[in-house]
Design an enzyme around this catalytic site. Structure first.
Site, PDB file in Angstrom:
ATOM      1  N   ASP A  72       0.887  -1.165   0.000  1.00 48.49           N
ATOM      2  CA  ASP A  72       0.000   0.000   0.000  1.00 48.49           C
ATOM      3  C   ASP A  72       0.926   1.216   0.000  1.00 48.49           C
ATOM      4  O   ASP A  72       1.671   1.427   0.964  1.00 48.49           O
ATOM      5  CB  ASP A  72      -0.859  -0.063   1.272  1.00 48.49           C
ATOM      6  CG  ASP A  72      -1.585   1.240   1.553  1.00 48.49           C
ATOM      7  OD1 ASP A  72      -1.451   2.213   0.780  1.00 48.49           O
ATOM      8  OD2 ASP A  72      -2.295   1.293   2.579  1.00 48.49           O
ATOM      9  N   VAL A  73       0.896   2.008  -1.084  1.00 50.82           N
ATOM     10  CA  VAL A  73       1.893   3.087  -1.198  1.00 50.82           C
ATOM     11  C   VAL A  73       1.725   4.170  -0.132  1.00 50.82           C
ATOM     12  O   VAL A  73       2.642   4.967   0.082  1.00 50.82           O
ATOM     13  CB  VAL A  73       1.903   3.742  -2.601  1.00 50.82           C
ATOM     14  CG1 VAL A  73       2.336   2.769  -3.669  1.00 50.82           C
ATOM     15  CG2 VAL A  73       0.553   4.384  -2.935  1.00 50.82           C
ATOM     16  N   TYR A 172      -9.246  14.841  -5.627  1.00 50.93           N
ATOM     17  CA  TYR A 172      -8.373  14.338  -6.698  1.00 50.93           C
ATOM     18  C   TYR A 172      -7.573  15.490  -7.340  1.00 50.93           C
ATOM     19  O   TYR A 172      -6.351  15.397  -7.507  1.00 50.93           O
ATOM     20  CB  TYR A 172      -9.240  13.629  -7.750  1.00 50.93           C
ATOM     21  CG  TYR A 172      -8.472  12.930  -8.834  1.00 50.93           C
ATOM     22  CD1 TYR A 172      -7.921  11.670  -8.624  1.00 50.93           C
ATOM     23  CD2 TYR A 172      -8.283  13.526 -10.081  1.00 50.93           C
ATOM     24  CE1 TYR A 172      -7.219  11.018  -9.620  1.00 50.93           C
ATOM     25  CE2 TYR A 172      -7.583  12.876 -11.088  1.00 50.93           C
ATOM     26  CZ  TYR A 172      -7.056  11.618 -10.851  1.00 50.93           C
ATOM     27  OH  TYR A 172      -6.351  10.978 -11.843  1.00 50.93           O
TER      28      TYR A 172
HETATM   29  C1  BGC Z   1      -9.005  10.761 -14.242  1.00 49.57           C
HETATM   30  C2  BGC Z   1     -10.021  10.189 -15.208  1.00 49.57           C
HETATM   31  C3  BGC Z   1     -10.445  11.238 -16.214  1.00 49.57           C
HETATM   32  C4  BGC Z   1      -9.250  11.953 -16.832  1.00 49.57           C
HETATM   33  C5  BGC Z   1      -9.679  13.133 -17.700  1.00 49.57           C
HETATM   34  C6  BGC Z   1      -7.876  11.354 -15.035  1.00 49.57           C
HETATM   35  O1  BGC Z   1      -6.865  11.807 -14.203  1.00 49.57           O
HETATM   36  O2  BGC Z   1      -8.566   9.753 -13.350  1.00 49.57           O
HETATM   37  O3  BGC Z   1     -11.155   9.715 -14.481  1.00 49.57           O
HETATM   38  O4  BGC Z   1     -11.200  10.628 -17.243  1.00 49.57           O
HETATM   39  O5  BGC Z   1      -8.394  12.420 -15.829  1.00 49.57           O
HETATM   40  O6  BGC Z   1     -10.631  13.965 -17.085  1.00 49.57           O
END
Ligand code: BGC
Length: 274
Positions: A72-73, A172
């Site tokens: 697990d990183v 993210y």
């Molecule tokens: C995400 C994807 C997405 C892509 C473009 C990636 O970093 O993980 O879910 O389709 O970026 O938006």
């Protein structure tokens, strides 16, 4: 007879790469590309040993050595153990592909601390732990004459979302934005030691992480509107970029994000508006 330079397909002969998240998607594409170029590959996985073993088998079929290693990183002890194992098996590590990443999407007001922490700890802290372990190994080993012009190469798999904000996925986007300045800062710190550090920023690549955007025809049509090149990427598109960044062909490329996105970062909304 003149000594020939190595075949392009064997440019990584004698080098060892650790590929995190190597059992599927982009990681598997990169692991195969590096194996095909002659590298020994440590295929890291966190969940399914079976899928990692499939990637290992494909690499062995290509004539290179590979091994699946669970870690697990986001766990310091797991990462340290993985690098120890890589060194025990292959003698050292020359290339880190820090690729393991996850999405946990939620509207901002609904996002839980667990969803935030999970994404930051795998995508960003994981990159820190792996890059630190790789760097320590490069420095311990020192230059090996004839192997590579760099002491070591670190390649982060980031995202177009290190540039493009992403509603509903702020954890993210924050992890990838953070990864960009982390990459550039260690590139600044490590360049003089001979360690090359770069990122690849993929756009929409057909992998399990974004299945809902390409599996359904309507969603796919919407996605294609965001890609001037008019196709969804394949993990081999990223494998080729990673191979170039890992090889001495890119010796003067340092501290850069190589965007591989079919033009997603060209603000395609402006094609017919603005
Ligand atoms: C995400 C994807 C997405 C892509 C473009 C990636 O970093 O993980 O879910 O389709 O970026 O938006």
């Amino acid at each position: 007879m003149n000594q020939e330079s190595p075949k392009p397909s064997a440019v990584l002969n004698g080098q060892t790469a650790v590929v995190t998240g190597g059992s599927s998607g982009i990681g598997a594409g990169i692991a195969r590309a590096l194996g095909e170029a002659g590298a020994n590959v440590v295929v890291n996985y966190s969940g399914s040993r079976e899928r990692a073993e499939e990637v290992v088998a494909r690499i062995r079929e290509q004539g290179s050595q590979a091994v699946a290693v669970q870690a697990d990183v986001s766990s310091e002890s797991d990462v340290e153990a993985m690098f120890r194992q890589a060194v025990e098996i292959f003698g050292t590590v020359d290339i880190l592909i820090s690729n393991a990443g996850v999405q946990q999407d939620a509207a901002f007001t609904e996002m839980t601390l667990d969803e935030w922490n999970k994404v930051i700890s795998i995508n960003l802290t994981g990159a820190f732990l792996c890059a630190r372990a790789a760097t320590r190994e490069f420095l311990r080993r020192g230059m090996v004459p004839g192997r590579s012009s760099a002491l070591g190469k670190i390649i982060f798999v980031s995202s177009v979302h290190e540039i493009i904000p992403w509603s509903g996925r702020v954890n993210y986007a924050a992890s990838k934005g953070g990864l960009m300045l982390f990459m550039k800062s260690i590139a600044q710190e490590l360049g003089a030691k001979g360690i090359r550090v770069n990122s690849i920023a993929p756009g929409a690549i057909r992998t399990p992480i974004n299945r809902e955007s390409w599996d359904d025809p309507e969603a796919k049509a919407e996605l294609l509107k965001l890609i001037p090149r008019n196709r969804i990427g394949d993990s081999s598109d990223i494998g080729k970029a990673a191979l170039w960044l890992a090889s001495d062909e890119s010796d003067y490329v340092h501290g850069t994000s190589l965007v591989v996105d079919g033009g997603m970062t060209l603000y395609p909304g402006f094609i017919s508006a603005g």
